[in-house]
Design a protein around this motif. Structure first.
Motif, PDB file in Angstrom:
ATOM      1  N   GLU A  68       0.827  -1.202   0.000  1.00  0.00           N
ATOM      2  CA  GLU A  68       0.000   0.000   0.000  1.00  0.00           C
ATOM      3  C   GLU A  68       0.866   1.259   0.000  1.00  0.00           C
ATOM      4  OE1 GLU A  68      -2.544  -3.329   1.332  1.00  0.00           O
ATOM      5  OE2 GLU A  68      -0.476  -2.718   1.711  1.00  0.00           O
ATOM      6  N   GLY A  69       1.984   1.207   0.728  1.00  0.00           N
ATOM      7  CA  GLY A  69       2.860   2.368   0.785  1.00  0.00           C
ATOM      8  C   GLY A  69       3.583   2.653  -0.514  1.00  0.00           C
ATOM      9  N   SER A  70       3.934   1.609  -1.265  1.00  0.00           N
ATOM     10  CA  SER A  70       4.686   1.804  -2.498  1.00  0.00           C
ATOM     11  C   SER A  70       3.806   2.323  -3.629  1.00  0.00           C
ATOM     12  CB  SER A  70       5.364   0.498  -2.927  1.00  0.00           C
ATOM     13  OG  SER A  70       4.403  -0.495  -3.253  1.00  0.00           O
ATOM     14  N   ARG A  71       2.524   1.996  -3.593  1.00  0.00           N
ATOM     15  CA  ARG A  71       1.606   2.438  -4.646  1.00  0.00           C
ATOM     16  C   ARG A  71       1.088   3.860  -4.424  1.00  0.00           C
ATOM     17  NH1 ARG A  71       0.196  -2.985  -3.811  1.00  0.00           N
ATOM     18  NH2 ARG A  71      -1.547  -2.437  -2.439  1.00  0.00           N
ATOM     19  N   GLY A  72       1.532   4.476  -3.357  1.00  0.00           N
ATOM     20  CA  GLY A  72       1.156   5.844  -3.054  1.00  0.00           C
ATOM     21  C   GLY A  72       2.149   6.408  -2.060  1.00  0.00           C
ATOM     22  N   PHE A  73       1.728   7.417  -1.320  1.00  0.00           N
ATOM     23  CA  PHE A  73       2.611   7.994  -0.305  1.00  0.00           C
ATOM     24  C   PHE A  73       1.766   8.436   0.879  1.00  0.00           C
ATOM     25  CE2 PHE A  73       5.325  11.389   1.547  1.00  0.00           C
ATOM     26  CZ  PHE A  73       6.415  10.592   1.858  1.00  0.00           C
ATOM     27  N   LEU A  74       2.030   7.793   2.020  1.00  0.00           N
ATOM     28  CA  LEU A  74       1.370   8.134   3.277  1.00  0.00           C
ATOM     29  C   LEU A  74      -0.159   8.126   3.137  1.00  0.00           C
ATOM     30  CD1 LEU A  74       3.778  10.935   4.522  1.00  0.00           C
ATOM     31  CD2 LEU A  74       3.778   8.503   5.097  1.00  0.00           C
ATOM     32  N   GLY A  75      -0.641   7.052   2.519  1.00  0.00           N
ATOM     33  CA  GLY A  75      -2.072   6.844   2.425  1.00  0.00           C
ATOM     34  C   GLY A  75      -2.743   7.474   1.230  1.00  0.00           C
ATOM     35  N   HIS A  76      -1.999   8.218   0.432  1.00  0.00           N
ATOM     36  CA  HIS A  76      -2.564   8.856  -0.761  1.00  0.00           C
ATOM     37  C   HIS A  76      -2.117   8.069  -1.993  1.00  0.00           C
ATOM     38  CE1 HIS A  76      -3.902  12.269   1.628  1.00  0.00           C
ATOM     39  NE2 HIS A  76      -2.696  12.301   2.177  1.00  0.00           N
ATOM     40  N   LEU A  77      -3.056   7.402  -2.635  1.00  0.00           N
ATOM     41  CA  LEU A  77      -2.745   6.572  -3.792  1.00  0.00           C
ATOM     42  C   LEU A  77      -2.228   7.428  -4.942  1.00  0.00           C
ATOM     43  CD1 LEU A  77      -2.989   3.570  -4.679  1.00  0.00           C
ATOM     44  CD2 LEU A  77      -5.167   4.194  -5.728  1.00  0.00           C
ATOM     45  N   SER A  78      -1.143   6.999  -5.556  1.00  0.00           N
ATOM     46  CA  SER A  78      -0.602   7.715  -6.708  1.00  0.00           C
ATOM     47  C   SER A  78      -1.495   7.494  -7.928  1.00  0.00           C
ATOM     48  CB  SER A  78       0.814   7.220  -7.025  1.00  0.00           C
ATOM     49  OG  SER A  78       1.691   7.466  -5.946  1.00  0.00           O
ATOM     50  N   PRO A  79      -1.550   8.468  -8.855  1.00  0.00           N
ATOM     51  CA  PRO A  79      -2.316   8.264 -10.086  1.00  0.00           C
ATOM     52  C   PRO A  79      -1.831   7.012 -10.815  1.00  0.00           C
ATOM     53  CG  PRO A  79      -1.636  10.553  -9.881  1.00  0.00           C
ATOM     54  CD  PRO A  79      -0.927   9.800  -8.798  1.00  0.00           C
ATOM     55  N   VAL A  80      -2.758   6.328 -11.462  1.00  0.00           N
ATOM     56  CA  VAL A  80      -2.414   5.084 -12.146  1.00  0.00           C
ATOM     57  C   VAL A  80      -1.294   5.304 -13.156  1.00  0.00           C
ATOM     58  CG1 VAL A  80      -3.268   3.288 -13.699  1.00  0.00           C
ATOM     59  CG2 VAL A  80      -4.690   4.063 -11.801  1.00  0.00           C
TER      60      VAL A  80
ATOM     61  N   LEU B 295      16.310  -1.503  -6.606  1.00  0.00           N
ATOM     62  CA  LEU B 295      15.238  -0.846  -7.340  1.00  0.00           C
ATOM     63  C   LEU B 295      14.276  -1.845  -7.975  1.00  0.00           C
ATOM     64  CD1 LEU B 295      14.149   1.938  -8.206  1.00  0.00           C
ATOM     65  CD2 LEU B 295      15.513   1.701 -10.299  1.00  0.00           C
ATOM     66  N   THR B 296      14.799  -2.970  -8.408  1.00  0.00           N
ATOM     67  CA  THR B 296      13.938  -3.972  -9.047  1.00  0.00           C
ATOM     68  C   THR B 296      13.050  -4.713  -8.044  1.00  0.00           C
ATOM     69  OG1 THR B 296      15.832  -5.483  -9.020  1.00  0.00           O
ATOM     70  CG2 THR B 296      15.394  -4.304 -11.071  1.00  0.00           C
ATOM     71  N   SER B 297      13.096  -4.304  -6.768  1.00  0.00           N
ATOM     72  CA  SER B 297      12.118  -4.807  -5.798  1.00  0.00           C
ATOM     73  C   SER B 297      10.739  -4.218  -6.051  1.00  0.00           C
ATOM     74  CB  SER B 297      12.538  -4.424  -4.367  1.00  0.00           C
ATOM     75  OG  SER B 297      13.832  -4.844  -4.039  1.00  0.00           O
ATOM     76  N   MET B 298      10.693  -3.086  -6.754  1.00  0.00           N
ATOM     77  CA  MET B 298       9.448  -2.315  -6.831  1.00  0.00           C
ATOM     78  C   MET B 298       8.293  -3.087  -7.456  1.00  0.00           C
ATOM     79  SD  MET B 298       9.660   0.713  -5.419  1.00  0.00           S
ATOM     80  CE  MET B 298       8.287   1.585  -6.186  1.00  0.00           C
ATOM     81  N   ASP B 299       8.575  -3.915  -8.477  1.00  0.00           N
ATOM     82  CA  ASP B 299       7.458  -4.647  -9.076  1.00  0.00           C
ATOM     83  C   ASP B 299       6.833  -5.607  -8.069  1.00  0.00           C
ATOM     84  OD1 ASP B 299       9.610  -6.400  -9.069  1.00  0.00           O
ATOM     85  OD2 ASP B 299       9.608  -6.748 -11.239  1.00  0.00           O
ATOM     86  N   LYS B 300       7.644  -6.215  -7.222  1.00  0.00           N
ATOM     87  CA  LYS B 300       7.137  -7.133  -6.204  1.00  0.00           C
ATOM     88  C   LYS B 300       6.365  -6.374  -5.135  1.00  0.00           C
ATOM     89  CE  LYS B 300      11.300  -9.693  -7.179  1.00  0.00           C
ATOM     90  NZ  LYS B 300      11.577  -8.700  -8.270  1.00  0.00           N
ATOM     91  N   MET B 301       6.850  -5.192  -4.791  1.00  0.00           N
ATOM     92  CA  MET B 301       6.162  -4.371  -3.801  1.00  0.00           C
ATOM     93  C   MET B 301       4.799  -3.909  -4.318  1.00  0.00           C
ATOM     94  SD  MET B 301       9.691  -2.481  -2.736  1.00  0.00           S
ATOM     95  CE  MET B 301       9.041  -1.015  -1.994  1.00  0.00           C
ATOM     96  N   PHE B 302       4.749  -3.505  -5.590  1.00  0.00           N
ATOM     97  CA  PHE B 302       3.487  -3.066  -6.184  1.00  0.00           C
ATOM     98  C   PHE B 302       2.460  -4.199  -6.219  1.00  0.00           C
ATOM     99  CE2 PHE B 302       3.511   1.073  -8.700  1.00  0.00           C
ATOM    100  CZ  PHE B 302       4.446   1.680  -7.869  1.00  0.00           C
ATOM    101  N   ALA B 303       2.926  -5.430  -6.395  1.00  0.00           N
ATOM    102  CA  ALA B 303       2.017  -6.571  -6.526  1.00  0.00           C
ATOM    103  C   ALA B 303       1.497  -7.084  -5.188  1.00  0.00           C
ATOM    104  CB  ALA B 303       2.724  -7.709  -7.269  1.00  0.00           C
ATOM    105  N   PHE B 304       1.999  -6.515  -4.093  1.00  0.00           N
ATOM    106  CA  PHE B 304       1.714  -7.049  -2.761  1.00  0.00           C
ATOM    107  C   PHE B 304       0.691  -6.178  -2.036  1.00  0.00           C
ATOM    108  CE2 PHE B 304       2.741  -7.187   1.822  1.00  0.00           C
ATOM    109  CZ  PHE B 304       2.600  -8.545   2.052  1.00  0.00           C
TER     110      PHE B 304
END
Length: 303
Positions: free
Chosen positions: A142-154, A221-230
């Protein structure tokens, strides 16, 4: 009493510390806890301090460096893989069940920051954990797809994934790995607009206050795809039926995550707000930690 221990997550050897209660006796049976450290952290930092204090309250407590990080094994180094992090916690539970002085029917899990998100996640499907507590919870997906509870634009999320894809291709062709910091790396990166989480994160991880040579404060940096999928929160309403304690500071910019988890939970739950505390203050500031520890000890007494 602290013992160096190790266990395995598949082929990876995990380095840990086992904190034992005062006047420990191998002839007794103790309740046991697994503690999960923040992203970029190691067992010698805040999670170890909490483990030491919880052991004083009678809990056998294991903390460890996650796979690919700290003193634990695994390649590539500094990979932040949420699925593996959850499995690390399961393997820590496996380890505890092999100890003759642990009551395997009385085990709980707790985590700090990202470790809190992982504690919530693992408890949803690991029924050996009978209770779960978090401190300054900050779920990695949830944190990686946004910042501090605010979802980033798709479009922004997709842009990040495109960047990761390009980096994976580059590394497959022989390029050096790229890394991203969890917190600012120099004081020059901090200004009046820097969120408290990052400002205080620098002070904890980059200064003698909390720094440790095994805690690099950055991730592949390549951790990000796994973080986004979680997602740590997706199955809370259905599967997290164990008692849940969420501890958050009233001034924490991450309190939004504890609020979200509390609202999602349909089981026994409590949100314990520490007045005046920020996210990082609950790592090591005595007047705040001294409120969190007794609350956790009281909570885990249900085990």
């Amino acid at each position: 009493m602290v013992e160096n221990i190790s266990f395995r997550n598949k082929e990876v050897e995990i380095a840990g510390h086992l904190h034992l209660p005062e006047n420990f006796s191998e002839g007794k049976k103790y309740p046991a806890l697994v503690g999960i450290h923040p992203a970029g952290g190691v067992k010698e930092q805040t999670i170890g301090a909490y483990a030491e204090r919880l052991a004083e309250h009678g809990f056998v407590t294991v903390v460890y460096d996650s796979s690919y990080q700290g003193a634990s094994g695994g390649e590539p180094r500094l990979l932040e893989d949420p699925t593996t992090r959850v499995e690390d916690a399961r393997c820590a539970a496996d380890f505890l069940t092999t100890l003759p002085f642990v009551d395997s029917e009385r085990m709980g899990v707790f985590g700090i920051c990202a470790g809190g998100g992982y504690a919530i996640s693992v408890a949803q499907t690991e029924r050996r954990f009978k209770a779960v507590a978090t401190v300054s919870a900050a779920p990695m997906g949830e944190g990686s797809r946004g910042f501090l509870g605010h979802l980033s634009p798709v479009a922004e999320q997709i842009g990040t994934l495109e960047m990761v894809a390009q980096q994976r291709t580059a590394e497959a062709r022989g390029a050096e790995p790229a890394y991203a910091p969890f917190v600012p790396e120099t004081p020059e990166e901090i200004n009046e607009t820097t969120p408290d989480l990052l400002r205080e994160g620098y002070d904890y991880y980059r200064t003698p206050r909390g720094q440790h040579p095994n805690s690099k404060g950055r991730f592949l940096l390549t951790s990000m795809d796994k973080m986004f999928a979680f997602s740590a929160f997706d199955q809370i309403p259905e599967l997290l039926t164990q008692p849940l304690l969420l501890i958050a500071g009233s001034k924490a910019d991450t309190k939004v995550f504890s609020d979200q988890a509390y609202e999602l939970s349909k089981g026994p739950k409590e949100l314990f707000v520490v007045d005046g505390a920020t996210h990082i203050a609950l790592y090591d500031v005595p007047k705040y930690v001294d409120q969190a520890i007794p609350k956790m000890a009281e909570f885990f007494a249900v085990l």
